[in-house]
Design a protein around this motif. Structure first.
Motif, PDB file in Angstrom:
ATOM      1  N   LEU A   1       0.546  -1.144  -0.145  1.00 59.45           N
ATOM      2  CA  LEU A   1      -0.002   0.049   0.078  1.00 59.45           C
ATOM      3  C   LEU A   1       0.829   1.344   0.053  1.00 59.45           C
ATOM      4  O   LEU A   1       2.106   1.279   0.467  1.00 59.45           O
ATOM      5  N   PRO A   2       0.202   2.411  -0.546  1.00 58.45           N
ATOM      6  CA  PRO A   2       1.057   3.730  -0.378  1.00 58.45           C
ATOM      7  C   PRO A   2       1.689   3.788   0.940  1.00 58.45           C
ATOM      8  O   PRO A   2       0.861   3.785   2.065  1.00 58.45           O
TER       9      PRO A   2
ATOM     10  N   PRO B   1      -1.987   9.081  -1.068  1.00 60.34           N
ATOM     11  CA  PRO B   1      -2.967   7.940  -1.145  1.00 60.34           C
ATOM     12  C   PRO B   1      -3.351   7.605  -2.395  1.00 60.34           C
ATOM     13  O   PRO B   1      -3.054   8.780  -3.364  1.00 60.34           O
ATOM     14  N   LEU B   2      -3.795   6.706  -2.957  1.00 63.06           N
ATOM     15  CA  LEU B   2      -4.476   6.430  -4.205  1.00 63.06           C
ATOM     16  C   LEU B   2      -5.819   7.194  -4.700  1.00 63.06           C
ATOM     17  O   LEU B   2      -5.871   7.597  -5.551  1.00 63.06           O
ATOM     18  N   ASN B   3      -6.353   7.407  -3.680  1.00 60.68           N
ATOM     19  CA  ASN B   3      -7.894   8.035  -3.722  1.00 60.68           C
ATOM     20  C   ASN B   3      -8.928   7.476  -5.019  1.00 60.68           C
ATOM     21  O   ASN B   3      -9.461   8.058  -5.581  1.00 60.68           O
ATOM     22  N   GLY B   4      -8.813   6.159  -4.723  1.00 60.89           N
ATOM     23  CA  GLY B   4      -9.628   5.404  -5.753  1.00 60.89           C
ATOM     24  C   GLY B   4     -11.109   5.645  -5.441  1.00 60.89           C
ATOM     25  O   GLY B   4     -11.204   6.263  -4.230  1.00 60.89           O
TER      26      GLY B   4
ATOM     27  N   ALA C   1      -5.379   4.453   2.819  1.00 64.87           N
ATOM     28  CA  ALA C   1      -4.372   4.415   1.640  1.00 64.87           C
ATOM     29  C   ALA C   1      -4.917   4.375   0.220  1.00 64.87           C
ATOM     30  O   ALA C   1      -4.057   4.697  -0.735  1.00 64.87           O
ATOM     31  N   CYS C   2      -6.257   3.709   0.211  1.00 62.14           N
ATOM     32  CA  CYS C   2      -6.948   3.610  -1.073  1.00 62.14           C
ATOM     33  C   CYS C   2      -7.871   4.580  -1.505  1.00 62.14           C
ATOM     34  O   CYS C   2      -8.151   4.560  -2.781  1.00 62.14           O
ATOM     35  N   LEU C   3      -8.556   5.012  -0.718  1.00 60.76           N
ATOM     36  CA  LEU C   3     -10.021   5.471  -0.899  1.00 60.76           C
ATOM     37  C   LEU C   3     -10.112   6.905  -0.681  1.00 60.76           C
ATOM     38  O   LEU C   3      -9.729   7.411   0.254  1.00 60.76           O
ATOM     39  N   THR C   4     -10.745   7.511  -1.743  1.00 60.80           N
ATOM     40  CA  THR C   4     -11.221   8.940  -1.765  1.00 60.80           C
ATOM     41  C   THR C   4     -12.516   9.056  -0.675  1.00 60.80           C
ATOM     42  O   THR C   4     -12.933   7.941  -0.299  1.00 60.80           O
ATOM     43  N   ALA C   5     -12.602  10.203   0.037  1.00 62.87           N
ATOM     44  CA  ALA C   5     -13.472  10.512   1.160  1.00 62.87           C
ATOM     45  C   ALA C   5     -14.841   9.894   0.739  1.00 62.87           C
ATOM     46  O   ALA C   5     -15.389   9.591   1.621  1.00 62.87           O
ATOM     47  N   ASP C   6     -15.432  10.366  -0.472  1.00 62.24           N
ATOM     48  CA  ASP C   6     -16.674  10.040  -0.928  1.00 62.24           C
ATOM     49  C   ASP C   6     -16.837   8.659  -1.394  1.00 62.24           C
ATOM     50  O   ASP C   6     -17.849   8.419  -2.168  1.00 62.24           O
ATOM     51  N   GLY C   7     -15.951   7.781  -1.493  1.00 65.17           N
ATOM     52  CA  GLY C   7     -15.774   6.472  -2.133  1.00 65.17           C
ATOM     53  C   GLY C   7     -16.698   5.353  -1.545  1.00 65.17           C
ATOM     54  O   GLY C   7     -17.195   5.578  -0.845  1.00 65.17           O
ATOM     55  N   ILE C   8     -16.491   4.252  -2.355  1.00 68.95           N
ATOM     56  CA  ILE C   8     -17.456   2.959  -1.785  1.00 68.95           C
ATOM     57  C   ILE C   8     -16.519   1.688  -1.868  1.00 68.95           C
ATOM     58  O   ILE C   8     -15.706   1.702  -2.246  1.00 68.95           O
TER      59      ILE C   8
END
Length: 210
Positions: free
Chosen positions: A135-136, A144-147, A168-175
């Motif tokens: 992971l980042p 972070p990746l911000n997927g 490390a992977c998800l944007t704030a409004d991600g799923i």
């Protein structure tokens, strides 16, 4: 249980920004990969959707990359522990370009691209597959990746690992979609209780909330 066996569910409140967390039940371990392929075949039709898939081991990373790299709507890359620094940086940079394009499309209110459309081929969704070890490195200043979509192919046993994947992977409004086989439901409930994050079953209309 396959993709079309999931039930409708409203998005729950979450303690992790505006993220929405769901689980996808799988009947047997033997059909887990095919269930993931079916899911990606659906969500990958969104233009420029940035997807992160987390797994636990190098063997699983190899298996996922081999099975998923030929998907028609999604380009893919894998983060290996033995990548040269420049190659790792290139993979991460490519993914962040996709996240930037996704944000542009999302803010512009653009719709889905037809899979036969030339623009759809250029702006394919992109998926990065990663183990927890790769992971980042946020503590070292790596961004972070911000997927927008995080799929936990293997559910982590500890809430700390779950939280690290989110950061490390998800944007704030991600799923988040957690794939759960058999007895892993107990682990899922434990993470729910320890984090306060509600995780209903993935809704059938997942494309509508991406």
């Amino acid at each position: 249980m396959g993709i079309m066996d999931t039930i409708d569910a409203s998005s729950p409140p979450s303690q992790s920004g505006h993220s929405r967390h769901f689980y996808l039940a799988v009947d047997r371990l033997q059909v887990k990969m095919q269930t993931l392929v079916d899911l990606l075949d659906l969500v990958g039709r969104r233009s420029c959707l940035p997807i992160v898939i987390c797994c636990s081991t190098r063997d699983d990373l190899d298996s996922l990359f081999s099975s998923l790299s030929a998907l028609p709507f999604i380009s893919s890359s894998a983060l290996y522990s033995d990548l040269a620094e420049g190659e790792r940086a290139s993979i991460l940079d490519k993914f962040r370009q996709v996240t930037a394009k996704w944000n542009q499309i999302n803010h512009a209110g653009a719709g889905n691209e037809d899979d036969d459309d030339e623009a759809g081929k250029v702006d394919r969704s992109h998926m990065i597959i990663v183990t927890d070890a790769c992971l980042p490195f946020l503590a070292s200043g790596e961004p972070p990746l911000n997927g927008h979509l995080l799929i936990n192919y293997e559910l982590p046993a500890k809430k700390e690992t779950y939280g690290r994947r989110l950061a490390a992977c998800l944007t704030a409004d991600g799923i988040v979609i957690n794939m759960v086989v058999g007895g892993e439901v107990v682990t899922l409930k434990s993470i729910e209780e320890s984090t306060g994050i509600l995780m209903p079953e993935m809704p059938m209309q997942i494309l509508d909330i991406l």
